[in-house]
Design an enzyme around this catalytic site. Structure first.
Site, PDB file in Angstrom:
ATOM      1  N   ASN A  18       0.822  -1.177   0.045  1.00 53.63           N
ATOM      2  CA  ASN A  18       0.028  -0.140  -0.178  1.00 53.63           C
ATOM      3  C   ASN A  18       0.770   1.164   0.049  1.00 53.63           C
ATOM      4  O   ASN A  18       1.518   1.611   0.948  1.00 53.63           O
ATOM      5  CB  ASN A  18      -0.938  -0.096   1.349  1.00 53.63           C
ATOM      6  CG  ASN A  18      -1.994   1.265   1.456  1.00 53.63           C
ATOM      7  OD1 ASN A  18      -1.813   2.382   0.567  1.00 53.63           O
ATOM      8  ND2 ASN A  18      -2.795   1.186   2.224  1.00 53.63           N
ATOM      9  N   ARG A  62       0.317   4.297   0.345  1.00 46.25           N
ATOM     10  CA  ARG A  62       0.213   5.127   1.441  1.00 46.25           C
ATOM     11  C   ARG A  62       0.680   4.989   2.753  1.00 46.25           C
ATOM     12  O   ARG A  62       0.715   5.524   3.610  1.00 46.25           O
ATOM     13  CB  ARG A  62      -1.493   5.428   1.338  1.00 46.25           C
ATOM     14  CG  ARG A  62      -1.832   6.095   0.113  1.00 46.25           C
ATOM     15  CD  ARG A  62      -3.221   6.221  -0.172  1.00 46.25           C
ATOM     16  NE  ARG A  62      -3.666   7.399   1.159  1.00 46.25           N
ATOM     17  CZ  ARG A  62      -4.714   7.501   1.512  1.00 46.25           C
ATOM     18  NH1 ARG A  62      -5.831   6.848   0.906  1.00 46.25           N
ATOM     19  NH2 ARG A  62      -4.923   8.585   2.481  1.00 46.25           N
ATOM     20  N   CYS A  63       1.241   3.716   3.016  1.00 47.59           N
ATOM     21  CA  CYS A  63       1.676   3.154   4.197  1.00 47.59           C
ATOM     22  C   CYS A  63       3.020   3.207   4.233  1.00 47.59           C
ATOM     23  O   CYS A  63       3.909   2.604   3.535  1.00 47.59           O
ATOM     24  CB  CYS A  63       1.219   1.672   4.584  1.00 47.59           C
ATOM     25  SG  CYS A  63       2.058   0.788   5.951  1.00 47.59           S
ATOM     26  N   SER A  64       3.745   4.002   5.500  1.00 49.12           N
ATOM     27  CA  SER A  64       5.106   4.098   5.887  1.00 49.12           C
ATOM     28  C   SER A  64       5.850   2.855   5.851  1.00 49.12           C
ATOM     29  O   SER A  64       6.726   2.674   5.147  1.00 49.12           O
ATOM     30  CB  SER A  64       5.357   5.206   6.594  1.00 49.12           C
ATOM     31  OG  SER A  64       4.782   4.560   8.058  1.00 49.12           O
TER      32      SER A  64
END
Length: 117
Positions: free
Chosen positions: A9, A11-13
């Site tokens: 994903n 958007r996930c760090s």
């Protein structure tokens, strides 16, 4: 050598950190954006087996609103219900997951995926 994949994903760090770690180690994994290309329930069950976990909840994002809204925190919730929920709501799958052949590992922390390379 088996094809290396990451359920990612962007958007996930943690997901970005894990992908970067793999690339820095010289790997070029197939990136599967599982929110755009959801896994089937059968694929999620196969992934669970590769992860080698004892509890389906261990591969789920239990703090997501969908988890509580679906009542998945209830003690009598079956594994079948949890697998179906992850197929219906891919964001419930913990991320990132690196898959190498018949092994898989959740990248929390990112370095934990190095065990299966």
């Amino acid at each position: 050598m088996a094809e290396l994949k990451i359920l990612h994903n962007p958007r996930c760090s943690k997901s970005r950190q894990t992908l970067t770690l793999l690339q820095e180690k010289g790997y070029d994994p197939v990136v599967v954006e599982y929110l755009k290309q959801p896994l089937s329930e059968a694929e999620i069950r196969e992934l669970f087996a590769k992860l080698g976990l004892d509890d389906v909840k261990s591969m789920m994002r239990v703090k997501e609103a969908e988890y509580k809204e679906a009542g998945l925190q209830q003690a009598d919730t079956s594994d079948d219900e949890r697998f179906a929920a992850m197929a219906a709501h891919p964001k419930l799958i913990e991320r990132p997951v690196v898959i190498n052949g018949d092994k898989a590992k959740i990248g929390r922390p990112p370095e934990s995926v190095l065990d299966i390379l």
